[in-house]
Design a protein around this motif. Sequence first.
Motif, PDB file in Angstrom:
ATOM      1  N   ASP A 228      12.635 -27.651   6.479  1.00 39.48           N
ATOM      2  CA  ASP A 228      13.230 -28.450   7.296  1.00 39.48           C
ATOM      3  C   ASP A 228      13.589 -27.976   8.693  1.00 39.48           C
ATOM      4  O   ASP A 228      14.314 -27.031   8.560  1.00 39.48           O
ATOM      5  N   GLN A 252       8.292 -30.623   0.059  1.00 38.78           N
ATOM      6  CA  GLN A 252       9.034 -31.301   0.955  1.00 38.78           C
ATOM      7  C   GLN A 252       8.920 -30.855   2.424  1.00 38.78           C
ATOM      8  O   GLN A 252       9.150 -29.808   2.683  1.00 38.78           O
ATOM      9  N   ASN A 254       9.901 -31.474   6.467  1.00 38.18           N
ATOM     10  CA  ASN A 254      10.628 -32.337   7.869  1.00 38.18           C
ATOM     11  C   ASN A 254      10.214 -31.858   9.004  1.00 38.18           C
ATOM     12  O   ASN A 254      10.535 -30.724   9.461  1.00 38.18           O
ATOM     13  N   SER A 256      10.468 -33.896  11.855  1.00 33.56           N
ATOM     14  CA  SER A 256      11.229 -34.843  12.899  1.00 33.56           C
ATOM     15  C   SER A 256      11.387 -34.405  14.201  1.00 33.56           C
ATOM     16  O   SER A 256      11.788 -33.164  14.272  1.00 33.56           O
ATOM     17  N   SER A 278       7.141 -35.360  -0.049  1.00 39.71           N
ATOM     18  CA  SER A 278       8.112 -35.802   1.014  1.00 39.71           C
ATOM     19  C   SER A 278       7.629 -35.607   2.448  1.00 39.71           C
ATOM     20  O   SER A 278       7.502 -34.323   2.514  1.00 39.71           O
ATOM     21  N   ASN A 280       8.209 -36.111   6.542  1.00 37.09           N
ATOM     22  CA  ASN A 280       9.052 -36.782   7.608  1.00 37.09           C
ATOM     23  C   ASN A 280       8.435 -36.328   8.889  1.00 37.09           C
ATOM     24  O   ASN A 280       8.848 -35.142   9.292  1.00 37.09           O
ATOM     25  N   SER A 282       9.082 -38.454  11.848  1.00 39.04           N
ATOM     26  CA  SER A 282       9.664 -39.303  12.680  1.00 39.04           C
ATOM     27  C   SER A 282       9.980 -38.782  14.252  1.00 39.04           C
ATOM     28  O   SER A 282      10.002 -37.463  14.473  1.00 39.04           O
ATOM     29  N   ASP A 304       7.711 -40.210  -0.472  1.00 39.76           N
ATOM     30  CA  ASP A 304       8.497 -40.667   0.800  1.00 39.76           C
ATOM     31  C   ASP A 304       7.823 -40.273   1.986  1.00 39.76           C
ATOM     32  O   ASP A 304       7.604 -39.035   2.089  1.00 39.76           O
ATOM     33  N   ASN A 306       8.091 -41.063   6.248  1.00 36.92           N
ATOM     34  CA  ASN A 306       9.160 -41.379   7.204  1.00 36.92           C
ATOM     35  C   ASN A 306       8.299 -41.359   8.519  1.00 36.92           C
ATOM     36  O   ASN A 306       7.926 -40.228   9.084  1.00 36.92           O
ATOM     37  N   ASN A 332       9.536 -45.500   5.671  1.00 39.86           N
ATOM     38  CA  ASN A 332      10.278 -46.027   6.826  1.00 39.86           C
ATOM     39  C   ASN A 332       9.333 -46.162   8.017  1.00 39.86           C
ATOM     40  O   ASN A 332       8.613 -45.138   8.475  1.00 39.86           O
TER      41      ASN A 332
END
Length: 573
Positions: A228, A252, A254, A256, A278, A280, A282, A304, A306, A332
């Motif tokens: 992340d 996973q 992330n 973003s 997952s 992300n 965004s 998942d 996003n 999302n």
Amino acid sequence: GSQRRRGAASAAKGPWCSREESEKKRGRRGRREQTSGCEFYDESTSEQPFTAAMPSPRPPMPLEPARKAMPPVVPPAGTVAADGSVQTSATGSKSAFAAAGSEARNVMSAIKKYESEVGLAYEEVPPDLCDGRYLELNAWSLIANDNTLKQVADATRHRMETRAEMVMQELKYDERISESVATAKKIAIRTAAASVGTEYLHLHGAAAIGDLGMKEIGDHCFMLKSLDIGGAFKVSDVGLRCVALSCTGLTQLNLSSCLGIAGVGLSVVGETAPNLTSLNISNCQQLANWAFQKVCSGCPLLEDVNLSHCLKITDHDLKVMAQCCTRIRKLNVRDTRQVSDGGLVEVAKNCPSLEWLNTSRSEMPFKITDVGLLSIAENCPLLRHLEVQGCDCVTDVGLTWLGRGCRCLVHLDIKNCSKVTNAGVRSISEGCHLLEFLDLTNIKRVTDVGVRHIAHHCTKIKRLNLSGLYLLTDGMKRDFGLEGLQALSVAAPDLTYSALTQIACCCRPHIRRLCRFSKPCTLSSPPLHLPQIPPTRTLRPSAATSTWLAAFKCRRWQSRPWLQVVSFAGLKI
């Protein structure tokens, strides 16, 4: 006499003068007009004129009296100088400046004492926190930098080397290992990494980390599973590529608000991380479409995703994702402007296990209509969470289909869907009996009738937002039963939060919050607040009395919760 002599001289010269004399006279006359009596010229030379002060016809002005010298500026009492000394008062009296200076000194001394005792003044993340397999460093993101990632990599390498030596000692006595020393070392390092390597690294909001730190992570933390780095805008495709090539077990990721990633690094993730579940991305407004399609084609286990505020994602990208990743459960697409009903239809057809969907809009709300909700209701029976906030084209038709197809719906947010009426609320309440959260903010056409259907059918409702419903009343007693707040207070035993904002005529109370509890209320429980109304506004006795009875009627029910405080301050009855 002088005039006669000049006349005689001119007569002797004749009517005509030489060219030099005429030019000399003409130039002398022009210079006199320009000087206006303030400059004098020497006729025998061609030098620049010199100025001279002419006597003024007026008498000279009297000189101003000499001003008194100002006294030197004396610092106020209590002022702290640069050398640390304290300035005393010139008069020896304690003034307001002295009090302010002493207060400032007390504050500074308290801050130094606090820092010395607590020890929170860190310039970098402590090395002890960078050693471990599961690193949650989100709280240290403000001071985290590339040096922090280097410390994490060094600590991981040290643990792996120590563990690898122990494994090598064990392999010496293993008769099954007949390979060379190099092969044994590889087996030892792989075994050590699986047992003591860093697997989770979360540094969300660390804006100071860059590609150098990511390279260190890729070189030594190749057993990483969850990463992340949201908000790290200095990280580019180079740093992400270094991590993706080494950490092939990522599940996973992330990214973003990582504005430096354009697409190449993400495409490498799609090629090297097939177990990714997952993702992300965004607020990555610069991310290319082909990179996202590359990830979808290389990571079929995605569940998942996003994509909120991704301006370049289109319906075609959602189609590719839905066809390649059929296990999508959470999606999302909030404020993804180019996504419309076409993309939602493709997702609903290919992802029947969808459970969480957010299509809220703050701009271009016309792209999400009842067509998308119809396809979701027909193909996604396991949907539990749905947000269509701000979608103006969603009407009672779409809610009717949702009520028939999505029986497991628990969370529904239809805030600012202005075309929804009591009919749509009734369809949802009759079909979705498991509903626990419902937001009806600013839906002007919902009245006491819709609230009555919610109270009677959604018995498990816990949070209800009715802000902006100006047609909602306090629920006066009627012949055919209770409506409005009275029906809600009687038929919803599990309601823990209800926000009520009423904009109506002055004869109705302004109710903002209604808190109810499944257990008897204590002194710490929040009360029911009815804000004070100016004395000039009056309240009908029937309205105030019915609200009072609605609040106290809960006391008759032993199995129902009881409101703690009801305040009618400022109401004239």
